[in-house]
Motif scaffolding. Structure first.
Motif, PDB file in Angstrom:
ATOM      1  N   ALA A 231       0.805  -1.122   0.154  1.00 14.06           N
ATOM      2  CA  ALA A 231       0.026   0.155   0.047  1.00 14.06           C
ATOM      3  C   ALA A 231       0.822   1.417  -0.072  1.00 14.06           C
ATOM      4  O   ALA A 231       0.378   2.214  -0.715  1.00 14.06           O
ATOM      5  CB  ALA A 231      -0.807  -0.011   1.271  1.00 14.06           C
ATOM      6  N   ALA A 232       1.967   1.154   0.502  1.00 12.63           N
ATOM      7  CA  ALA A 232       2.912   2.414   0.537  1.00 12.63           C
ATOM      8  C   ALA A 232       3.958   2.478  -0.371  1.00 12.63           C
ATOM      9  O   ALA A 232       4.780   3.351  -0.314  1.00 12.63           O
ATOM     10  CB  ALA A 232       3.621   2.468   1.923  1.00 12.63           C
ATOM     11  N   ILE A 233       3.697   1.754  -1.623  1.00 14.70           N
ATOM     12  CA  ILE A 233       4.656   1.689  -2.676  1.00 14.70           C
ATOM     13  C   ILE A 233       4.656   3.124  -3.204  1.00 14.70           C
ATOM     14  O   ILE A 233       5.874   3.605  -3.483  1.00 14.70           O
ATOM     15  CB  ILE A 233       4.442   0.865  -3.764  1.00 14.70           C
ATOM     16  CG1 ILE A 233       4.666  -0.802  -3.223  1.00 14.70           C
ATOM     17  CG2 ILE A 233       4.970   0.888  -5.040  1.00 14.70           C
ATOM     18  CD1 ILE A 233       4.313  -1.623  -4.191  1.00 14.70           C
ATOM     19  N   PRO A 234       3.592   3.707  -3.472  1.00  7.51           N
ATOM     20  CA  PRO A 234       3.927   5.235  -4.016  1.00  7.51           C
ATOM     21  C   PRO A 234       4.977   6.229  -3.076  1.00  7.51           C
ATOM     22  O   PRO A 234       5.353   7.041  -3.672  1.00  7.51           O
ATOM     23  CB  PRO A 234       2.349   5.895  -3.882  1.00  7.51           C
ATOM     24  CG  PRO A 234       1.616   4.528  -4.110  1.00  7.51           C
ATOM     25  CD  PRO A 234       2.315   3.500  -3.275  1.00  7.51           C
ATOM     26  N   THR A 235       4.667   6.236  -1.840  1.00  6.35           N
ATOM     27  CA  THR A 235       5.454   7.085  -0.829  1.00  6.35           C
ATOM     28  C   THR A 235       6.753   6.516  -1.107  1.00  6.35           C
ATOM     29  O   THR A 235       7.631   7.489  -1.202  1.00  6.35           O
ATOM     30  CB  THR A 235       5.147   6.609   0.471  1.00  6.35           C
ATOM     31  OG1 THR A 235       3.867   7.221   0.530  1.00  6.35           O
ATOM     32  CG2 THR A 235       6.116   7.560   1.480  1.00  6.35           C
ATOM     33  N   ALA A 236       7.301   5.303  -1.178  1.00 12.76           N
ATOM     34  CA  ALA A 236       8.534   4.667  -1.250  1.00 12.76           C
ATOM     35  C   ALA A 236       9.334   5.105  -2.707  1.00 12.76           C
ATOM     36  O   ALA A 236      10.553   5.414  -2.800  1.00 12.76           O
ATOM     37  CB  ALA A 236       8.893   3.223  -1.255  1.00 12.76           C
ATOM     38  N   LEU A 237       8.186   5.195  -3.610  1.00  9.30           N
ATOM     39  CA  LEU A 237       8.915   5.443  -5.053  1.00  9.30           C
ATOM     40  C   LEU A 237       8.646   6.938  -5.545  1.00  9.30           C
ATOM     41  O   LEU A 237       8.979   7.428  -6.806  1.00  9.30           O
ATOM     42  CB  LEU A 237       8.214   4.712  -5.964  1.00  9.30           C
ATOM     43  CG  LEU A 237       8.322   3.119  -5.989  1.00  9.30           C
ATOM     44  CD1 LEU A 237       7.654   2.396  -6.840  1.00  9.30           C
ATOM     45  CD2 LEU A 237      10.141   2.830  -5.768  1.00  9.30           C
ATOM     46  N   GLU A 238       8.356   7.799  -4.305  1.00 13.64           N
ATOM     47  CA  GLU A 238       7.768   9.128  -4.567  1.00 13.64           C
ATOM     48  C   GLU A 238       7.061   9.445  -5.871  1.00 13.64           C
ATOM     49  O   GLU A 238       7.276  10.338  -6.542  1.00 13.64           O
ATOM     50  CB  GLU A 238       9.295  10.026  -4.709  1.00 13.64           C
ATOM     51  CG  GLU A 238       9.897   9.732  -3.417  1.00 13.64           C
ATOM     52  CD  GLU A 238      11.453  10.521  -3.787  1.00 13.64           C
ATOM     53  OE1 GLU A 238      11.737  11.305  -4.712  1.00 13.64           O
ATOM     54  OE2 GLU A 238      12.093  10.667  -2.596  1.00 13.64           O
ATOM     55  N   LEU A 239       6.019   8.661  -5.667  1.00 17.33           N
ATOM     56  CA  LEU A 239       4.963   8.732  -6.815  1.00 17.33           C
ATOM     57  C   LEU A 239       3.666   9.821  -6.519  1.00 17.33           C
ATOM     58  O   LEU A 239       3.675  10.262  -5.275  1.00 17.33           O
ATOM     59  CB  LEU A 239       4.379   7.509  -7.252  1.00 17.33           C
ATOM     60  CG  LEU A 239       5.341   6.139  -7.991  1.00 17.33           C
ATOM     61  CD1 LEU A 239       4.632   4.936  -7.866  1.00 17.33           C
ATOM     62  CD2 LEU A 239       6.198   6.864  -9.058  1.00 17.33           C
ATOM     63  N   SER A 240       3.006   9.914  -7.514  1.00 18.93           N
ATOM     64  CA  SER A 240       1.968  10.869  -7.315  1.00 18.93           C
ATOM     65  C   SER A 240       1.023  10.383  -6.063  1.00 18.93           C
ATOM     66  O   SER A 240       0.916   8.944  -6.164  1.00 18.93           O
ATOM     67  CB  SER A 240       1.025  11.301  -8.424  1.00 18.93           C
ATOM     68  OG  SER A 240      -0.203  11.936  -8.220  1.00 18.93           O
TER      69      SER A 240
END
Length: 384
Positions: free
Chosen positions: A138-147
Motif C-alpha cells: 500500500a505504501a509503494i507510492p511513498t517509497a517511489l515518490e509517486l503521485s
C-alpha cells in the motif's frame, strides 16, 4: 481384566462436535481391530442427561469388555469465535496474545518449554508478516515518490493481497484457528461466565454418568481439553465429594495443555482445582507426552508448575508416534505439527506401547499404561 468401563473424554481444540468425535473414534477402532487382531464394535451416539455418549464392545484375546465413551466437546465455544468477521477474529486474537504476555504466560512458556513458546508466537508472527506485506504494498507510492493518485491502486492491492493471499495461505496452517485457541486459553484462565457455565453443565452430566456401575472410571483428555477435564472433574468433587462411592478414578492427559492456561496470572481458580485434583487419594493421574509434539509442555510437571510442589505429582509417560505409525505415514505427517498432535487419539498402523482405543475400550486396566514401553506392545494374556 476390566469387564466394564466408563470413559469421560474431553477432546482438544478442534472444530468437531460429539458426532464428529464419535466417527473419528469409529475409524480409529477399525484400525485398532486390525492391528491387535481384536474386535472393537462401536455403537451409535446418544444424547441425554448424561451428555453425548456411545457404547464400545471389545473382544481382545478372548476378553470381553463393555465401555461407554462420554464425549465432552467444546465445539460450541470454538464455533462462536470462528463465525465472527475476519478483522474481529484478528483483533481479538491479538488482544488475547497481549493478555498472555502481560499475564506472564509467554515468558513461562519459553522458560519451561521453548518449543511451546514458539507455538505461541507462530500465528502472531505469521499474521504480522502478512500485515507488513500488505502495508508495504500500500505504501509503494511513498517509497517511489509517486503521485498520491497511485494510492488508489496500491491501497486496494495491499488489502487484496493480505485478504485473499495471506489469509488463504494462513488457512493451510490453521492460523485463525490458533488465534481462537489463545482466546479460549485466556477465557479459561479467567474462568469467564461462559466457561464456568459450560463446566457446571458438564459436571452435572458427569455426575449422572457416574450413577452407572463400572469396573473402572477413566477420564481422558487431549490438548486444550485437559483444562476442561481438570475443571469439570474438580467441580464434580466440589459438588459431590463422595461422587466415586468408594471407586477409583484414572485421570489421563494426552499431550495435555493445562499449563497453557494455568501459567497465566489470572488462572487462580484453575490452579486451585489442579491442586485439589492432585491431592485426591482416589485419583490416579498420569500424563502421556511425546517428544515430537510441540503443542504441549514436554517434560513439564503440570501440578508443580501450577504452584503445588508439595502435592502428589502425575507420572510422566513418554511415547513416540513413530512406534505406532507406519514409516510412510510418519514421514508424510511428521512436519505437520497439528496433525502429529492429534495422533494421541488416532488409530495405529502397528502395535506399540500405547493405543487410545486399546486403553479406553480394551480389557487392560488403564493404570497399566503408566508403565508402558513405547516400542513394546502391552502383554495381553489369552483367556483360557
Amino acid at each position: 481384566m476390566i469387564q466394564s468401563r466408563i470413559v469421560l473424554h474431553f477432546p482438544g481444540f478442534e472444530p468437531l462436535d460429539a458426532e464428529a468425535h464419535h466417527q473419528r473414534y469409529k475409524r480409529s477402532a477399525a484400525q485398532a481391530s486390525a492391528v491387535w487382531n481384536a474386535g472393537f464394535e462401536v455403537g451409535e451416539l446418544a444424547c441425554d442427561r448424561r451428555g453425548a455418549h456411545f457404547p464400545v464392545d471389545a473382544d481382545v484375546a478372548g476378553w470381553n469388555t463393555s465401555a461407554k465413551i462420554h464425549v465432552f466437546d467444546h465445539n460450541t465455544l470454538i464455533t462462536t469465535m470462528r463465525v465472527e468477521p475476519l478483522w474481529t477474529q484478528i483483533g481479538r486474537g491479538f488482544r488475547a496474545g497481549w493478555d498472555v504476555v502481560v499475564q506472564g504466560g509467554a515468558w513461562a512458556y519459553f522458560r519451561n518449554a521453548w518449543r511451546f513458546g514458539l507455538f505461541f508466537l507462530f500465528p502472531y508472527l505469521f499474521l504480522a508478516a502478512g500485515l507488513a506485506l500488505g502495508v508495504n504494498i500500500a505504501a509503494i507510492p511513498t517509497a517511489l515518490e509517486l503521485s498520491a493518485w497511485w494510492f488508489a491502486l496500491s491501497v486496494p492491492a495491499g488489502y487484496l493481497i493480505f485478504r485473499y493471499g495471506v489469509i488463504r495461505f494462513a488457512d493451510r496452517y490453521h492460523v485463525l484457528h490458533l488465534l481462537a485457541d489463545w482466546r479460549l486459553a485466556v477465557a479459561v484462565a479467567e474462568n469467564r461466565q461462559g466457561i464456568a457455565s459450560w463446566i457446571d453443565q458438564a459436571a452435572a452430566q458427569v455426575l449422572a454418568a457416574l450413577e452407572e456401575p463400572a469396573d473402572e472410571i477413566l477420564v481422558t483428555s487431549h490438548s486444550m481439553g485437559a483444562n476442561f477435564a481438570v475443571s469439570v472433574i474438580a467441580r464434580v468433587f466440589e459438588l459431590a465429594p463422595e461422587a466415586l462411592k468408594g471407586r477409583r478414578l484414572v485421570f489421563v492427559t494426552l499431550g495435555g495443555a493445562v499449563l497453557q492456561c494455568s501459567l497465566l496470572s489470572s488462572a487462580a481458580v484453575l490452579r486451585g482445582r489442579i491442586g485439589a485434583l492432585a491431592r485426591r487419594p482416589d485419583v490416579d493421574w498420569f500424563d502421556i507426552q511425546c517428544l515430537t509434539d510441540p503443542i504441549h509442555l514436554y517434560k513439564c510437571h503440570t501440578v508443580a508448575l501450577s504452584g503445588h510442589k508439595d502435592a502428589p505429582q502425575p507420572r510422566l509417560v513418554f511415547i513416540r508416534f513413530k512406534h505406532a505409525m507406519s514409516q510412510s505415514r510418519y514421514e508424510k505427517n511428521r512436519r505437520d505439527f497439528l496433525r502429529m498432535h492429534r495422533q494421541y487419539v488416532l488409530g495405529p498402523d502397528q502395535p506399540s506401547g500405547f493405543d487410545f482405543t486399546l486403553m479406553t475400550a480394551g480389557p487392560l486396566p488403564a493404570n497399566t499404561f503408566q508403565a508402558l514401553d513405547s516400542q513394546k506392545p502391552p502383554a495381553i494374556p489369552a483367556r483360557s
